[in-house]
Motif scaffolding. Structure first.
Motif, PDB file in Angstrom:
ATOM      1  N   ALA A 151       6.824  25.422  -9.679  1.00 49.68           N
ATOM      2  CA  ALA A 151       8.160  25.839  -9.208  1.00 49.68           C
ATOM      3  C   ALA A 151       8.129  26.057  -7.700  1.00 49.68           C
ATOM      4  O   ALA A 151       9.061  25.677  -6.987  1.00 49.68           O
ATOM      5  N   SER A 152       7.038  26.658  -7.213  1.00 50.77           N
ATOM      6  CA  SER A 152       6.961  26.912  -5.760  1.00 50.77           C
ATOM      7  C   SER A 152       6.925  25.601  -4.990  1.00 50.77           C
ATOM      8  O   SER A 152       7.550  25.463  -3.937  1.00 50.77           O
ATOM      9  N   LYS A 153       6.224  24.623  -5.520  1.00 47.81           N
ATOM     10  CA  LYS A 153       6.090  23.352  -4.788  1.00 47.81           C
ATOM     11  C   LYS A 153       7.349  22.486  -4.939  1.00 47.81           C
ATOM     12  O   LYS A 153       7.707  21.742  -4.033  1.00 47.81           O
ATOM     13  N   GLY A 154       8.033  22.591  -6.090  1.00 43.67           N
ATOM     14  CA  GLY A 154       9.345  21.962  -6.193  1.00 43.67           C
ATOM     15  C   GLY A 154      10.277  22.566  -5.144  1.00 43.67           C
ATOM     16  O   GLY A 154      11.029  21.861  -4.452  1.00 43.67           O
ATOM     17  N   GLY A 155      10.189  23.885  -5.005  1.00 41.63           N
ATOM     18  CA  GLY A 155      11.003  24.580  -4.010  1.00 41.63           C
ATOM     19  C   GLY A 155      10.664  24.156  -2.593  1.00 41.63           C
ATOM     20  O   GLY A 155      11.559  24.036  -1.738  1.00 41.63           O
ATOM     21  N   ILE A 156       9.394  23.891  -2.322  1.00 42.57           N
ATOM     22  CA  ILE A 156       9.003  23.439  -0.971  1.00 42.57           C
ATOM     23  C   ILE A 156       9.713  22.117  -0.640  1.00 42.57           C
ATOM     24  O   ILE A 156      10.144  21.895   0.490  1.00 42.57           O
ATOM     25  N   GLY A 157       9.838  21.252  -1.637  1.00 43.54           N
ATOM     26  CA  GLY A 157      10.528  19.981  -1.387  1.00 43.54           C
ATOM     27  C   GLY A 157      11.972  20.220  -0.965  1.00 43.54           C
ATOM     28  O   GLY A 157      12.444  19.673   0.044  1.00 43.54           O
ATOM     29  N   GLN A 158      12.678  21.064  -1.716  1.00 44.41           N
ATOM     30  CA  GLN A 158      14.090  21.306  -1.391  1.00 44.41           C
ATOM     31  C   GLN A 158      14.247  22.149  -0.136  1.00 44.41           C
ATOM     32  O   GLN A 158      15.205  21.969   0.624  1.00 44.41           O
TER      33      GLN A 158
END
Ligand code: NAD
Length: 235
Positions: free
Chosen positions: A142-149
């Protein structure tokens, strides 16, 4: 003119390799931070300045950036993962999100005025788990998905202030973070089998892509997530 480059989470692994890579460029003052109280074993203290910084501490992050006279490149590389089911608990989930995602935003926000002065840039650290889910690490994913956005959003928001924001997305790289995974012969074999280039990556594999994103050659590149993964995400 000497460029100031800050690598948050530059005390080991990928961040340390990138920090050393920047020192090979002329006129670069490179500061590498880490959670450790002092530079850990293996830190290239002859090349790099070390500063201790916890990205979970908003006041400490602000205080760190307030000491800088200029900033040309910010690389956000601090990251943690929790294993053995800890990321499925609320407290474990919050801890990982707070360091990996909120910590990145804290540094971007504190660095923004300095970066805007010189047309600087930010490089965040995404992951293969920006693109895929993980049955073992929901918070990390979730944290790395968030980094993308976050990367795309800041790129859109700050282009008018002449700040480029991109991310590298490493594949499976040999560092302390992945040591347990690499030792698991079954999982390690699965990773290699799915990677077209048939190997784990090394921290040095990330250096060229980071130098590129921070260079004039990438002057029209913003909001990009650059996989550095031996083809893993293409497969
Ligand atoms: P690493 O454990 O060697 O490095 C982690 C760095 O983060 C260290 O410098 C450490 O001091 C710092 N850090 C940890 N907690 C911190 C905190 N609270 N505040 C400030 N700094 C903190 O691991 P690595 O593999 O080099 O990881 C670097 C980045 O690359 C992380 O964001 C990680 O998620 C990402 N990444 C790694 C891989 C991989 O395969 N190794 C793949 C994709 C993404």
């Amino acid at each position: 003119m000497t460029r100031t480059i800050v690598i948050i989470g530059g005390s080991s692994g990928i961040g340390h390799a990138i920090a050393c890579g920047f020192t090979r460029q002329e006129n670069s003052h490179v500061i590498a931070t880490g959670i450790e109280a002092s530079a850990p074993e293996g830190f290239a203290g002859d090349l790099l300045e070390f500063q201790s910084l916890d990205v979970g501490n908003t006041a400490a992050v602000k205080a760190f950036f307030s000491t800088l006279d200029r900033l040309d490149v910010l690389v956000n590389c601090a990251g943690i993962i929790r294993r053995n089911g800890e990321e499925f608990t609320a407290s474990g989930f919050e801890q990982v999100i707070d360091i990996n995602l909120n910590g990145t935003l804290r540094c971007c926000e504190a660095a923004k005025p300095l970066l805007a002065r010189n047309g600087g840039c930010i490089i965040n650290t995404a992951s293969m788990l920006t693109f895929f889910g993980s049955a073992f690490s929901p918070a990390y994913s979730a944290s790395k998905g968030g980094i993308g956005q976050l990367t795309r959003s800041l790129a859109s928001a700050w282009a008018s202030e002449n700040i480029r924001v991109n991310a590298i997305a490493p594949g499976w790289i040999k560092t302390d973070l992945t040591a347990a995974l690499e030792k698991n012969t079954e999982r390690s074999a699965q990773i290699i089998a799915r990677t077209p280039m048939q190997r784990w990556g090394n921290p040095d594999d990330l250096v060229g892509p980071a130098l590129f994103l921070a260079s004039d050659a990438a002057g029209f590149v913003t909001g990009a997530l650059l996989p550095v993964d031996g083809g893993y995400s293409a497969n």
